[in-house]
Design a protein around this motif. Sequence first.
Motif, short mmCIF file in Angstrom:
data_model
loop_
_atom_site.label_atom_id
_atom_site.label_comp_id
_atom_site.label_asym_id
_atom_site.label_seq_id
_atom_site.Cartn_x
_atom_site.Cartn_y
_atom_site.Cartn_z
N UNK A 172 -83.28 19.26 10.93
CA UNK A 172 -83.58 18.33 11.84
C UNK A 172 -84.79 18.88 12.84
N UNK A 173 -84.34 19.96 13.51
CA UNK A 173 -85.29 20.54 14.58
C UNK A 173 -86.40 21.08 13.93
N UNK A 174 -86.49 21.10 12.72
CA UNK A 174 -87.61 21.58 12.07
C UNK A 174 -88.48 20.46 11.41
N UNK A 175 -87.92 19.25 11.42
CA UNK A 175 -88.57 17.95 10.89
C UNK A 175 -88.42 18.24 9.36
N UNK A 176 -87.32 18.89 8.71
CA UNK A 176 -87.28 19.14 7.20
C UNK A 176 -86.06 18.43 6.83
N UNK A 177 -85.22 17.62 7.65
CA UNK A 177 -83.80 17.22 7.21
C UNK A 177 -83.73 16.38 5.94
N UNK A 178 -84.92 15.91 5.42
CA UNK A 178 -84.78 15.16 4.07
C UNK A 178 -84.34 16.09 2.98
N UNK A 179 -84.43 17.49 3.05
CA UNK A 179 -84.19 18.28 2.05
C UNK A 179 -82.79 18.48 1.79
N UNK A 180 -82.06 18.32 2.95
CA UNK A 180 -80.72 18.23 2.89
C UNK A 180 -80.04 17.00 2.52
N UNK A 181 -80.87 16.05 3.11
CA UNK A 181 -80.55 14.47 2.50
C UNK A 181 -80.67 14.49 1.11
N UNK A 182 -81.74 14.86 0.75
CA UNK A 182 -82.07 14.85 -0.83
C UNK A 182 -80.77 15.56 -1.59
N UNK A 183 -80.78 16.74 -1.19
CA UNK A 183 -79.38 17.38 -2.07
C UNK A 183 -78.15 16.79 -2.18
N UNK A 184 -77.60 16.08 -0.90
CA UNK A 184 -76.44 15.53 -0.92
C UNK A 184 -76.77 14.12 -1.70
N UNK A 185 -77.84 13.65 -1.78
CA UNK A 185 -78.02 12.29 -2.55
C UNK A 185 -77.59 12.71 -3.87
N UNK A 186 -78.34 13.90 -4.37
CA UNK A 186 -78.23 14.13 -5.57
C UNK A 186 -76.58 14.23 -6.02
N UNK A 187 -76.00 15.14 -5.21
CA UNK A 187 -74.49 15.37 -5.43
C UNK A 187 -73.74 13.99 -5.48
#
Length: 208
Positions: A83-98
């Motif tokens: 989130x501090x790097x403005x790329x939290x969508x990567x983790x959000x997507x990974x969790x959404x896939x799980x």
Amino acid sequence: MCKGLATLPASCLKSAKDIKHKISHLLQKPEPQAADQKQMKEKTSAAAAKRVPTAAEVEKWKESFSYVMSSESGRMIFSSFLKSEFSEENMDFWLACEDYKKTNLSELATRAKQVCQKYVEADAPKEVNLDSATREETMQKVENASPSSFDEAQKMIYNLMEKDSYRRFLHSKLIQDLCQTQDAAALGKKEKKYCDRAKNSHALIGGA
């Protein structure tokens, strides 16, 4: 008289407490989540969300990205870094896939479209960084949704986090603060152990 932690400099104790408080607050701080992420967060145990990671856990995270991703607190702290790097969508997507993989077959098609519209499509609200071939292939798979529709895209984002963000994460202030907290805790335990040993020796001498 042995005082254990009281023998440590006040500034050292205050610093350790401040760091521990910040990390605890970070792990408990609620963040706005979409419906898919709320489901994942609700499944996270309260105990894991509140406690500060142990020194052993932090050391494991430094060994391998897989240890970060297999740990609930590891994912939380890494998400905060993203989130501090403005790329939290990567983790959000990974969790959404799980979460998607656990979807009932009757809801699979609807759920696949939701994930695709949010993360995969060009100009999606939380578009992740996929190459054009993987993006197109994923969108085609969504047309005939199956539990593995997002496997390739998820793998690509996992590798991206591991090769890029994870390396910076290891040198981030988050990890440094955690290590300082654990060092202070270890020092406190060492002082307490020394104090207890001194008390026992004094008791034996007194008893003699």
